[in-house]
Design a protein around this motif. Structure first.
Motif, short mmCIF file in Angstrom:
data_model
loop_
_atom_site.label_atom_id
_atom_site.label_comp_id
_atom_site.label_asym_id
_atom_site.label_seq_id
_atom_site.Cartn_x
_atom_site.Cartn_y
_atom_site.Cartn_z
N ALA A 111 0.83 -1.20 0.00
CA ALA A 111 0.00 0.00 0.00
C ALA A 111 0.87 1.26 0.00
N ARG A 112 1.93 1.24 0.79
CA ARG A 112 2.85 2.38 0.81
C ARG A 112 3.47 2.61 -0.58
N SER A 113 3.81 1.53 -1.26
CA SER A 113 4.41 1.68 -2.59
C SER A 113 3.43 2.37 -3.53
N PHE A 114 2.15 2.03 -3.43
CA PHE A 114 1.18 2.66 -4.32
C PHE A 114 0.90 4.12 -3.93
N GLN A 115 1.05 4.43 -2.65
CA GLN A 115 0.97 5.84 -2.25
C GLN A 115 2.10 6.64 -2.90
N LEU A 116 3.29 6.08 -2.92
CA LEU A 116 4.43 6.76 -3.53
C LEU A 116 4.23 6.93 -5.03
N MET A 117 3.67 5.91 -5.68
CA MET A 117 3.37 6.05 -7.11
C MET A 117 2.38 7.16 -7.36
N THR A 118 1.34 7.21 -6.53
CA THR A 118 0.30 8.24 -6.69
C THR A 118 0.88 9.63 -6.48
N GLU A 119 1.72 9.78 -5.47
CA GLU A 119 2.34 11.07 -5.21
C GLU A 119 3.23 11.52 -6.36
N ASP A 120 3.85 10.57 -7.04
CA ASP A 120 4.68 10.94 -8.18
C ASP A 120 3.83 11.56 -9.29
N GLY A 121 2.60 11.09 -9.44
CA GLY A 121 1.67 11.72 -10.36
C GLY A 121 1.79 11.33 -11.82
#
Length: 318
Positions: A111-121
């Motif tokens: 889940a944390r990895s997907f948060q980081l992907m989302t933040e990258d945009g």
């Protein structure tokens, strides 16, 4: 890498105390951090960031942390599935904290990895890393389906290691070109580099399970044998063995009937059939393809270093 490690530590924090405690157990054990290193190196090869002053806050640092979280999550899950007791030379997280906690913290890290992907945009970045995550799961399920099956073809075996290992290597490299906004040809060259590097890496790991010093390997030698995993050393020894040898392999791998002396006998059969050398020759071929994929880039220190990584991947087994 120092900035990446700081991002990893910050992002695995949680008010639920067991989460950072368990995640820290695995991350603190070290490891090569090869996958996030590839993301950082690929970005540098592509000229990102253009301004060195922006290095620590640049996108590639968080994406490298994202790649490491995906990898760490799969390790936590794999050790539960494989009932492993060692990881990177220490007791595995499931051995210390139990299977339930390991699975759930693995989910947290995904889940944390997907948060980081989302933040990258970036939708392309998300597409690449999310596809890699799905492919890893497919590879692990396929490995489970081929377990204890000595009729597994070479093609099927290579499909397994592409899914469980090479896919994330490829994605880790490819996103370096995406953040640098490089042409698709360079993006796919890094994808090819990572894919071939990952194939070589896993082939060597499979060889080391039958040829390494346990203190250096960081896990129990013979784990693959005890679990009935189908790897190239076993396939090569089975194919080249006598009928008596094959009866042995069918008993210990397909029927899972193993006695205390069987691992030593298996090691002897693998040595007698040159199965480790066969495996390492395949690894060397993939490493050479990885180096060749870098030819699209101008000669530079970073290109040379990435080429050296491919060479090291095979040499660590010699």
């Amino acid at each position: 890498m120092q900035a990446c490690n700081r991002a990893i530590v910050a992002r695995m924090d949680s008010p639920v105390a067991l989460i950072p405690q368990l995640a820290a157990h695995l991350i603190a054990a070290g490891g090569k951090r090869l996958r996030p290193l590839l993301t950082l190196a690929a970005a540098h090869l592509c000229g990102y960031p253009a301004n060195p002053a922006e290095e620590l806050a640049a996108r590639h640092v968080n994406l490298a942390a994202c790649v490491e979280f995906i990898h760490t999550a799969t390790l936590l899950h794999d050790d539960v599935v494989d009932e492993s007791h060692l990881r990177r030379g220490l007791a595995s997280a499931n051995a210390v904290f139990g299977n339930k906690a390991s699975v759930l913290v693995g989910d947290f890290l995904f889940a944390r990895s997907f948060q980081l992907m989302t933040e990258d945009g970036s939708l392309p970045v998300m597409a690449i890393l999310s596809q890699a995550s799905a492919t890893i799961a497919e590879g692990e399920v396929l490995q489970m389906a081929t377990q204890n099956d000595l009729s597994t073809s070479m093609e099927r075996y290579l499909q397994v290691i592409h899914g469980k290992t090479a896919a994330l290597f490829a994605a880790a490299c490819r996103v370096g070109a995406i953040v640098a906004d490089r042409p698709r040809a360079e993006e796919m060259a890094l994808d090819a580099y990572g894919t071939n590097l990952g194939m070589a890496f896993q082939l060597v790991d499979d060889a080391l399970d039958y040829a390494a010093d346990q203190r250096l390997l960081g896990k129990t030698v013979g784990d693959d044998f005890r679990e009935g995993k189908i790897t190239l050393p076993v396939l090569a020894a089975y194919d080249a063995g006598t009928e008596e040898d094959r009866v042995f392999w069918r008993r210990v791998i397909e029927e899972s009937v193993q006695e205390p002396a069987d691992l030593e006998h298996a090691l002897g059969l693998i040595a007698a059939t040159d199965a480790i050398s066969i495996t390492l020759r395949h690894a060397s071929d993939y490493a050479a393809r990885a180096q060749a994929a870098l030819s699209i880039f101008a000669e530079s220190e970073m290109r040379g270093l990435l080429g050296d990584v491919a060479a090291y991947t095979v040499s660590r087994a010699r």
